[in-house]
Design an enzyme around this catalytic site. Structure first.
Site, PDB file in Angstrom:
ATOM      1  N   HIS A   1      -2.910 -31.261 -44.103  1.00  0.00           N
ATOM      2  CA  HIS A   1      -3.550 -30.596 -45.443  1.00  0.00           C
ATOM      3  C   HIS A   1      -4.968 -31.074 -45.720  1.00  0.00           C
ATOM      4  CE1 HIS A   1      -3.967 -29.466 -50.219  1.00  0.00           C
ATOM      5  NE2 HIS A   1      -4.280 -28.292 -49.121  1.00  0.00           N
TER       6      HIS A   1
ATOM      7  N   SER B   1      -1.275 -24.919 -48.694  1.00  0.00           N
ATOM      8  CA  SER B   1      -1.745 -25.596 -50.043  1.00  0.00           C
ATOM      9  C   SER B   1      -0.681 -25.968 -50.971  1.00  0.00           C
ATOM     10  CB  SER B   1      -2.782 -24.812 -50.925  1.00  0.00           C
ATOM     11  OG  SER B   1      -3.656 -24.182 -50.106  1.00  0.00           O
TER      12      SER B   1
ATOM     13  N   ASN C   1      -3.268 -31.370 -54.686  1.00  0.00           N
ATOM     14  CA  ASN C   1      -3.085 -30.285 -55.340  1.00  0.00           C
ATOM     15  C   ASN C   1      -2.053 -30.234 -56.534  1.00  0.00           C
ATOM     16  OD1 ASN C   1      -4.989 -28.657 -54.105  1.00  0.00           O
ATOM     17  ND2 ASN C   1      -3.559 -27.718 -52.817  1.00  0.00           N
TER      18      ASN C   1
ATOM     19  N   GLU D   1      -4.413 -34.811 -45.897  1.00  0.00           N
ATOM     20  CA  GLU D   1      -2.957 -35.379 -46.421  1.00  0.00           C
ATOM     21  C   GLU D   1      -2.050 -35.208 -45.143  1.00  0.00           C
ATOM     22  OE1 GLU D   1      -2.903 -34.753 -51.234  1.00  0.00           O
ATOM     23  OE2 GLU D   1      -2.604 -32.982 -49.780  1.00  0.00           O
TER      24      GLU D   1
HETATM   25  N1  3HC Z   1     -20.759 -27.903 -44.001  1.00  0.00           N
HETATM   26  C1  3HC Z   1     -21.647 -29.067 -43.930  1.00  0.00           C
HETATM   27  N2  3HC Z   1     -22.133 -29.649 -44.825  1.00  0.00           N
HETATM   28  C2  3HC Z   1     -21.957 -29.432 -45.975  1.00  0.00           C
HETATM   29  C3  3HC Z   1     -21.003 -28.329 -46.498  1.00  0.00           C
HETATM   30  C4  3HC Z   1     -20.514 -27.485 -45.458  1.00  0.00           C
HETATM   31  N3  3HC Z   1     -19.737 -26.503 -45.498  1.00  0.00           N
HETATM   32  N4  3HC Z   1     -21.155 -28.178 -47.773  1.00  0.00           N
HETATM   33  C5  3HC Z   1     -21.767 -29.149 -48.456  1.00  0.00           C
HETATM   34  N5  3HC Z   1     -22.511 -29.709 -47.011  1.00  0.00           N
HETATM   35  C6  3HC Z   1     -23.233 -30.869 -47.319  1.00  0.00           C
HETATM   36  C7  3HC Z   1     -24.648 -30.593 -47.710  1.00  0.00           C
HETATM   37  O1  3HC Z   1     -25.287 -30.222 -46.409  1.00  0.00           O
HETATM   38  C8  3HC Z   1     -25.055 -31.945 -48.450  1.00  0.00           C
HETATM   39  O2  3HC Z   1     -25.334 -32.770 -47.459  1.00  0.00           O
HETATM   40  P1  3HC Z   1     -26.622 -33.845 -47.696  1.00  0.00           P
HETATM   41  O3  3HC Z   1     -25.921 -34.859 -48.678  1.00  0.00           O
HETATM   42  O4  3HC Z   1     -27.100 -34.631 -46.358  1.00  0.00           O
HETATM   43  O5  3HC Z   1     -27.805 -33.191 -48.596  1.00  0.00           O
HETATM   44  C9  3HC Z   1     -23.763 -32.608 -49.100  1.00  0.00           C
HETATM   45  O6  3HC Z   1     -22.705 -31.802 -48.359  1.00  0.00           O
HETATM   46  C10 3HC Z   1     -23.765 -31.995 -50.562  1.00  0.00           C
HETATM   47  O7  3HC Z   1     -23.905 -30.625 -50.608  1.00  0.00           O
HETATM   48  P2  3HC Z   1     -24.800 -29.832 -51.599  1.00  0.00           P
HETATM   49  O8  3HC Z   1     -25.973 -30.903 -51.844  1.00  0.00           O
HETATM   50  O9  3HC Z   1     -24.937 -28.448 -51.200  1.00  0.00           O
HETATM   51  O10 3HC Z   1     -24.233 -29.757 -52.960  1.00  0.00           O
HETATM   52  P3  3HC Z   1     -23.115 -30.813 -53.805  1.00  0.00           P
HETATM   53  O11 3HC Z   1     -23.905 -32.187 -53.854  1.00  0.00           O
HETATM   54  O12 3HC Z   1     -23.067 -30.159 -55.103  1.00  0.00           O
HETATM   55  O13 3HC Z   1     -21.915 -30.906 -53.084  1.00  0.00           O
HETATM   56  C11 3HC Z   1     -19.441 -30.362 -52.895  1.00  0.00           C
HETATM   57  C12 3HC Z   1     -21.197 -30.087 -52.667  1.00  0.00           C
HETATM   58  C13 3HC Z   1     -19.410 -31.038 -51.571  1.00  0.00           C
HETATM   59  C14 3HC Z   1     -18.876 -29.148 -52.565  1.00  0.00           C
HETATM   60  C15 3HC Z   1     -19.211 -31.165 -54.030  1.00  0.00           C
HETATM   61  O14 3HC Z   1     -19.629 -30.307 -55.252  1.00  0.00           O
HETATM   62  C16 3HC Z   1     -17.900 -31.514 -54.296  1.00  0.00           C
HETATM   63  O15 3HC Z   1     -17.362 -32.398 -53.809  1.00  0.00           O
HETATM   64  N6  3HC Z   1     -17.320 -30.677 -55.064  1.00  0.00           N
HETATM   65  C17 3HC Z   1     -15.605 -30.649 -55.155  1.00  0.00           C
HETATM   66  C18 3HC Z   1     -14.923 -30.213 -54.063  1.00  0.00           C
HETATM   67  C19 3HC Z   1     -13.537 -30.129 -54.074  1.00  0.00           C
HETATM   68  O16 3HC Z   1     -12.981 -30.904 -55.227  1.00  0.00           O
HETATM   69  N7  3HC Z   1     -13.000 -29.824 -52.788  1.00  0.00           N
HETATM   70  C20 3HC Z   1     -11.236 -29.850 -53.163  1.00  0.00           C
HETATM   71  C21 3HC Z   1     -10.804 -28.701 -53.586  1.00  0.00           C
HETATM   72  S1  3HC Z   1      -9.044 -28.319 -53.509  1.00  0.00           S
HETATM   73  C22 3HC Z   1      -8.701 -27.977 -51.957  1.00  0.00           C
HETATM   74  O17 3HC Z   1      -9.546 -27.650 -51.137  1.00  0.00           O
HETATM   75  C23 3HC Z   1      -7.459 -27.901 -51.429  1.00  0.00           C
HETATM   76  C24 3HC Z   1      -6.638 -26.293 -51.233  1.00  0.00           C
HETATM   77  O18 3HC Z   1      -5.554 -26.417 -50.763  1.00  0.00           O
HETATM   78  C25 3HC Z   1      -6.989 -25.416 -52.428  1.00  0.00           C
END
Ligand code: 3HC
Length: 299
Positions: free
Chosen positions: A153, A132, A203, A165
């Site tokens: 990434h 990260s 990030n 990335e």
């Molecule tokens: N596996 C498979 N499918 C998943 C899943 C998983 N682990 N998590 C969520 N989903 C699917 C759900 O089944 C759902 O599908 P649908 O549209 O058919 O119903 C869809 O994704 C949306 O999920 P939810 O309805 O449960 O919940 P949300 O609509 O609130 O979405 C989220 C959840 C996708 C996590 C959304 O809140 C989001 O995009 N959040 C921001 C995430 C983000 O910014 N991530 C980057 C973090 S930084 C990083 O990772 C870098 C590292 O280096 C630190």
């Protein structure tokens, strides 16, 4: 342009680290037809990874095959059958095309890992890190294959987030870079390229954004609830920054910030925040209590 040999190069991948990111990477690769070996030192972690992959595949199948559950079941079964788990890293990399490291964010641990497989993996095998915040060049420095080294990434949750990335260091060959870009596309991600700079693109922007939100909270300018609502409704983010810091993991966010602060002490954007430090301390304390109570009950 990718050469035809690079287009067909990646058939078997080895993912090292069975945590959230490693499991997600193994899943999306298997979903796209790769054979995958997921490696971790802990059989318990591997069991948990398999369970979480199965659950996540179920969600993907439900979404893709809403009206055809039989096809959905087939997807889950085929992908699961493409993933084998192992605690033997040396054996896993002997016949692999691509190794993706997704272990703890610790340079020494990553050095140890790559140094231990550099002479074992075939000369053609590409090594990549899902770090990260660490430097890909520094991670690659212990290997003799910097031309076949890059950063891949991914984002959490890996099966949902569409971005990958791809980071090239000055030594990364065009063929390696093209192969990584083509592979990213083949597993359904949109790839962007970034130089080997702290945090790459996402990030570098997201971590200071989250810590600025924590500082806003520390100053008492707004409540956590209001900060999150503001960024969701005012800027269209799916999660607010406080919720996101929790989702990414306070320990992860803190370790990224601490690392950058140590390296770039004069940059105020990388300054650690008291609240994050306190939260991680408290979470570690709770984890320790849970661990102690497990070892007491299991002895
Ligand atoms: N596996 C498979 N499918 C998943 C899943 C998983 N682990 N998590 C969520 N989903 C699917 C759900 O089944 C759902 O599908 P649908 O549209 O058919 O119903 C869809 O994704 C949306 O999920 P939810 O309805 O449960 O919940 P949300 O609509 O609130 O979405 C989220 C959840 C996708 C996590 C959304 O809140 C989001 O995009 N959040 C921001 C995430 C983000 O910014 N991530 C980057 C973090 S930084 C990083 O990772 C870098 C590292 O280096 C630190």
């Amino acid at each position: 342009m990718a050469t035809s040999s690079s287009l067909n190069a990646i058939k078997h991948i080895t993912v090292v680290g069975g945590g959230l990111m490693g499991s997600g990477i193994a899943q999306v690769a298997a979903q796209s037809g790769n054979r995958v070996t997921l490696v971790d030192i802990s059989p318990d972690v591997l069991k948990k990874s398999q369970d979480s992959i199965q659950k996540s595949l179920g969600r993907v199948a439900k979404k893709l095959y809403k009206d055809n559950p039989t096809e959905g079941e087939k997807l889950v079964k085929t992908a699961l059958a493409s993933i084998e788990v192992s605690t033997d890293l040396q054996a896993a990399v002997k016949t692999t095309d691509l190794v993706i490291e997704a272990i703890v964010e610790n340079l020494e641990a990553k050095h140890k890992l790559f140094a231990s497989i550099d002479d074992v993996a075939p000369a053609s095998t590409i090594f990549a890190s899902n770090t990260s915040s660490l430097s890909i060049g520094e991670i690659a420095s212990v290997t003799k294959r910097k031309d076949r080294f890059g950063g891949l990434h991914f984002f959490n949750p890996v099966p949902v987030m569409k971005l990958l990335e791809v980071i090239r260091i000055p030594e990364t060959s065009d063929e390696t870079y093209n192969t990584l870009m083509e592979w990213g596309k083949a597993i359904g991600k949109t790839c962007i390229t970034c130089k080997d700079t702290p945090g790459f693109v996402v990030n570098r922007l997201l971590v200071p954004y989250m810590s600025e939100a924590v500082r806003l909270l520390e100053r008492g300018d707004a409540s956590a609830r209001d900060i999150d609502i503001a960024m969701k409704l005012g800027a269209g983010y799916p999660m607010g920054p406080i919720e996101l810091a929790d989702y990414v993991g306070h320990d992860t966010t803190k370790s990224i910030l601490d690392g950058w602060h140590k390296k770039f002490p004069d940059n105020p954007v990388f300054k650690p925040t008291e609240t994050l430090n306190k939260l991680v301390k408290e979470e570690n304390w709770v984890l320790k209590q849970e661990k102690d109570s497990i070892s007491i009950t299991s002895s």
